[in-house]
Design a protein around this motif. Structure first.
Motif, PDB file in Angstrom:
ATOM      1  N   UNK A  80     -10.758   6.802 -18.883  1.00  0.00           N
ATOM      2  CA  UNK A  80      -9.968   7.861 -19.532  1.00  0.00           C
ATOM      3  C   UNK A  80      -9.316   8.958 -20.057  1.00  0.00           C
ATOM      4  N   UNK A  81      -8.616   9.681 -18.858  1.00  0.00           N
ATOM      5  CA  UNK A  81      -7.710  10.022 -18.664  1.00  0.00           C
ATOM      6  C   UNK A  81      -6.220   9.512 -19.681  1.00  0.00           C
ATOM      7  N   UNK A  82      -6.355   7.989 -19.932  1.00  0.00           N
ATOM      8  CA  UNK A  82      -5.094   7.282 -19.577  1.00  0.00           C
ATOM      9  C   UNK A  82      -4.361   6.660 -18.463  1.00  0.00           C
ATOM     10  N   UNK A  83      -4.836   7.066 -17.398  1.00  0.00           N
ATOM     11  CA  UNK A  83      -3.775   6.661 -16.599  1.00  0.00           C
ATOM     12  C   UNK A  83      -4.333   4.738 -15.828  1.00  0.00           C
ATOM     13  N   UNK A  84      -3.906   3.797 -15.661  1.00  0.00           N
ATOM     14  CA  UNK A  84      -3.638   2.965 -15.326  1.00  0.00           C
ATOM     15  C   UNK A  84      -4.300   2.754 -13.653  1.00  0.00           C
ATOM     16  N   UNK A  85      -6.099   2.952 -13.802  1.00  0.00           N
ATOM     17  CA  UNK A  85      -6.084   2.958 -12.957  1.00  0.00           C
ATOM     18  C   UNK A  85      -7.077   1.215 -11.734  1.00  0.00           C
ATOM     19  N   UNK A  86      -6.331   1.338 -11.284  1.00  0.00           N
ATOM     20  CA  UNK A  86      -6.815   0.291  -9.832  1.00  0.00           C
ATOM     21  C   UNK A  86      -8.999   0.639  -9.305  1.00  0.00           C
ATOM     22  N   UNK A  87      -9.493  -0.324  -8.916  1.00  0.00           N
ATOM     23  CA  UNK A  87     -10.437   0.240  -8.518  1.00  0.00           C
ATOM     24  C   UNK A  87     -10.952  -0.549  -7.353  1.00  0.00           C
ATOM     25  N   UNK A  88     -10.939  -0.304  -6.204  1.00  0.00           N
ATOM     26  CA  UNK A  88     -11.397  -1.562  -4.692  1.00  0.00           C
ATOM     27  C   UNK A  88     -12.554  -0.608  -4.173  1.00  0.00           C
ATOM     28  N   UNK A 114       0.771  -1.285  -0.093  1.00  0.00           N
ATOM     29  CA  UNK A 114      -0.417  -0.045  -0.014  1.00  0.00           C
ATOM     30  C   UNK A 114       0.522   1.357   0.001  1.00  0.00           C
ATOM     31  N   UNK A 115       1.916   1.073   0.291  1.00  0.00           N
ATOM     32  CA  UNK A 115       2.498   2.510   0.346  1.00  0.00           C
ATOM     33  C   UNK A 115       3.580   2.719  -1.032  1.00  0.00           C
ATOM     34  N   UNK A 116       3.765   1.779  -1.401  1.00  0.00           N
ATOM     35  CA  UNK A 116       3.689   2.149  -3.275  1.00  0.00           C
ATOM     36  C   UNK A 116       2.745   2.292  -4.202  1.00  0.00           C
ATOM     37  N   UNK A 117       1.911   2.728  -3.837  1.00  0.00           N
ATOM     38  CA  UNK A 117       0.216   2.541  -4.586  1.00  0.00           C
ATOM     39  C   UNK A 117       0.112   4.181  -4.420  1.00  0.00           C
ATOM     40  N   UNK A 118      -0.253   4.467  -5.756  1.00  0.00           N
ATOM     41  CA  UNK A 118      -0.537   5.849  -5.294  1.00  0.00           C
ATOM     42  C   UNK A 118      -2.059   5.706  -5.160  1.00  0.00           C
ATOM     43  N   UNK A 119      -3.180   6.517  -4.017  1.00  0.00           N
ATOM     44  CA  UNK A 119      -4.288   5.980  -3.839  1.00  0.00           C
ATOM     45  C   UNK A 119      -5.198   6.953  -3.190  1.00  0.00           C
ATOM     46  N   UNK A 120      -6.552   7.131  -4.195  1.00  0.00           N
ATOM     47  CA  UNK A 120      -7.483   7.995  -3.324  1.00  0.00           C
ATOM     48  C   UNK A 120      -8.587   7.486  -2.351  1.00  0.00           C
ATOM     49  N   UNK A 121      -9.143   7.466  -1.530  1.00  0.00           N
ATOM     50  CA  UNK A 121      -9.839   7.275  -0.526  1.00  0.00           C
ATOM     51  C   UNK A 121     -11.204   7.943  -0.160  1.00  0.00           C
ATOM     52  N   UNK A 122     -12.636   7.071  -0.657  1.00  0.00           N
ATOM     53  CA  UNK A 122     -13.403   7.727  -0.407  1.00  0.00           C
ATOM     54  C   UNK A 122     -14.271   6.715   0.575  1.00  0.00           C
ATOM     55  N   UNK A 123     -15.027   7.608   1.525  1.00  0.00           N
ATOM     56  CA  UNK A 123     -15.957   7.264   2.543  1.00  0.00           C
ATOM     57  C   UNK A 123     -16.735   8.223   2.597  1.00  0.00           C
ATOM     58  N   UNK A 124     -18.020   7.266   3.379  1.00  0.00           N
ATOM     59  CA  UNK A 124     -19.789   7.722   3.031  1.00  0.00           C
ATOM     60  C   UNK A 124     -20.985   7.149   3.191  1.00  0.00           C
ATOM     61  N   UNK A 125     -21.625   7.352   4.065  1.00  0.00           N
ATOM     62  CA  UNK A 125     -23.122   6.625   4.278  1.00  0.00           C
ATOM     63  C   UNK A 125     -23.141   6.096   3.207  1.00  0.00           C
ATOM     64  N   UNK A 126     -23.641   7.080   1.822  1.00  0.00           N
ATOM     65  CA  UNK A 126     -24.294   6.271   0.095  1.00  0.00           C
ATOM     66  C   UNK A 126     -23.181   7.013  -0.598  1.00  0.00           C
ATOM     67  N   UNK A 132      -2.268  -6.867  -5.262  1.00  0.00           N
ATOM     68  CA  UNK A 132      -3.011  -6.920  -6.855  1.00  0.00           C
ATOM     69  C   UNK A 132      -1.999  -5.711  -7.261  1.00  0.00           C
ATOM     70  N   UNK A 133      -2.580  -4.478  -6.469  1.00  0.00           N
ATOM     71  CA  UNK A 133      -2.290  -3.095  -7.374  1.00  0.00           C
ATOM     72  C   UNK A 133      -0.804  -2.847  -7.400  1.00  0.00           C
ATOM     73  N   UNK A 134      -0.474  -2.735  -6.975  1.00  0.00           N
ATOM     74  CA  UNK A 134       1.276  -2.570  -6.965  1.00  0.00           C
ATOM     75  C   UNK A 134       1.914  -3.791  -7.633  1.00  0.00           C
ATOM     76  N   UNK A 135       2.027  -5.024  -7.972  1.00  0.00           N
ATOM     77  CA  UNK A 135       2.178  -5.914  -8.994  1.00  0.00           C
ATOM     78  C   UNK A 135       2.477  -5.993 -10.597  1.00  0.00           C
TER      79      UNK A 135
END
Length: 430
Positions: free
Chosen positions: A70-78, A43-55, A131-134
């Motif tokens: 769509x901007x051309x980034x290889x994007x992980x999604x968990x 997790x320390x070698x992956x750039x991330x965006x963190x999302x929380x919320x009720x709904x 997986x995202x790091x690999x």
């Protein structure tokens, strides 16, 4: 192990929230930290965006991932939970994790499982990071499972934090006031990292301001920066005219997620994109437009006012708590139909009465249950519903309930399936 043996092991060996509820919830990050250390802290070698919320955090996660793709980034999604296939939780550019990686990872992590005794969710978080790091993703969008402060995903230092909204959900674990729930969600705010807040309320705003000030994190209130000046519902798409408070200019966005409630998520997304652009992520306007128009195709998102059949129209929506049902009811008021049929099942540990009290009394109800231990028995749900003037029959399974609704419905009617992610997940292919 084969893939099926691996899945059986993960589902049966580990405490799983969808089956057990609160008993599977680990109230600290110790296990996740230990698992990540065992793996070399991917997790320390992956750039991330963190999302929380009720709904809205699921929709927001998928929309943002679609834009970054769509901007051309290889994007992980968990994200979590899954509807039909365990691998839905992990995607890179919309493609699910391979069966081979799931099996290989599980074999690798088994010694740590025996030593640490983690939950199912803790293992899936570690699997995502590994997986995202690999795969060397450019960025990964990470959705919290429950809460924020003690959520297993909260071991990252992201590029950006996003909190969609605060409502009453999981009160047995997060607290029974909006302020307490907000405090748990605010736990994802990291020192110096900008945080976008989707919806502002008088009760929760001071909580976020206090935590952001303590962490010296820029705090952006998305609903104060832009607003939906106009919108139209066209061909199962939502067309939104977005304006801001400092200019007369308007920008039109077409969303393939047609629920009216997506207008709120859109304001959050647009501010999140702006903050990423300020951090030198190259996200052109065309990528925003393309991503929003093709979220389902790009990311595989399902169950957000999803039309799966016409004549009669059958809609799936994973809304299940008080705020989610409010949004569904608002959408129903915008939707034309002759008669309304609602297939509904819920889980025991939700604020069921608050949700049932909001549902339309003129609908015919088909009370049912998902095939998980946490599900409220269908006869009990029917009895509770009757107390709120909701009339219908009960059925032992989701396919049975939906089949009864289809047989009763006129071609101009609307059939809505809602009440639980797990109910939507058990809808057969139509």
């Amino acid at each position: 192990m084969t893939y099926q043996e691996t899945i059986d092991y993960l589902f049966n060996r580990l405490p799983m929230f969808s089956r057990l509820g609160a008993a599977a919830y680990k109230k600290d990050l110790h296990n996740t930290i230990a698992l990540c250390e065992f793996l070399g802290n991917p997790q320390q070698r992956v750039k991330t965006i963190h999302i929380a919320g009720t709904n809205g955090k699921g929709s927001t996660s998928h929309m943002l991932a679609a834009i970054l793709q769509s901007a051309g980034y290889k994007t992980g999604l968990y994200t979590s939970p899954h509807l039909k296939d365990f691998r839905e939780r992990f995607r890179i550019n919309g493609e699910m994790i391979s069966e081979a990686f799931v099996t290989r990872f599980t074999e690798k992590i088994k010694p740590a499982i025996d030593q640490i005794e983690p939950s199912f969710f803790e293992i899936t978080v570690a699997m995502a990071f590994d997986w995202f790091e690999e795969a060397q993703v450019d960025i990964a969008v990470i959705e919290t499972g429950l809460g924020g402060r003690l959520d297993s995903t909260n071991v990252i230092s992201p590029e950006l934090s996003i909190i969609t909204n605060i409502g009453y959900d999981h009160m047995n674990l997060l607290g029974d006031t909006l302020e307490l729930i907000a405090f748990e969600k605010a736990g994802i705010i990291k020192p110096g990292i900008p945080v976008v807040l989707g919806e502002t309320s008088p009760e929760t705003r001071p909580v976020f301001e206090k935590v952001a000030a303590e962490k010296q994190s820029p705090l952006l209130f998305a609903d104060h920066l832009r607003y939906a000046a106009d919108w139209q519902y066209q061909h199962h798409q939502l067309v939104v005219q977005v304006a801001n408070h400092t200019s007369a200019d308007r920008t039109s966005y077409t969303l393939d997620l047609p629920g009216f409630y997506q207008t709120k998520n859109l304001m959050t997304i647009l501010e999140a994109v702006h903050q990423l652009q300020l951090k030198h992520w190259n996200i052109p306007a065309e990528a925003v437009q393309k991503g929003l128009a093709h979220v389902k195709k790009l990311t595989g998102l399902h169950g957000r006012w999803e039309v799966v059949h016409t004549r009669p129209v059958i809609v799936l929506d994973v809304g299940h708590n008080e705020d989610g049902i409010k949004q569904i009811v608002a959408q129903l008021e915008l939707t034309p139909y002759r008669h309304l049929h609602i297939v509904i099942g819920m889980v025991k540990d939700k604020e069921i009465d608050h949700a049932l009290a909001l549902l339309p009394k003129e609908a015919v109800y088909y009370f049912t249950r998902a095939q998980i231990p946490r599900a409220l028995p269908e006869d009990e749900l029917a009895a509770k519903g009757a107390g709120y003037g909701l009339n219908g029959h009960h059925y032992p399974s989701v396919p049975d309930a939906l089949q009864a609704a289809k047989q009763a419905a006129h071609t101009d009617d609307l059939i809505l399936v809602c009440g639980s992610v797990f109910v939507v997940g058990e809808v057969p292919e139509l």
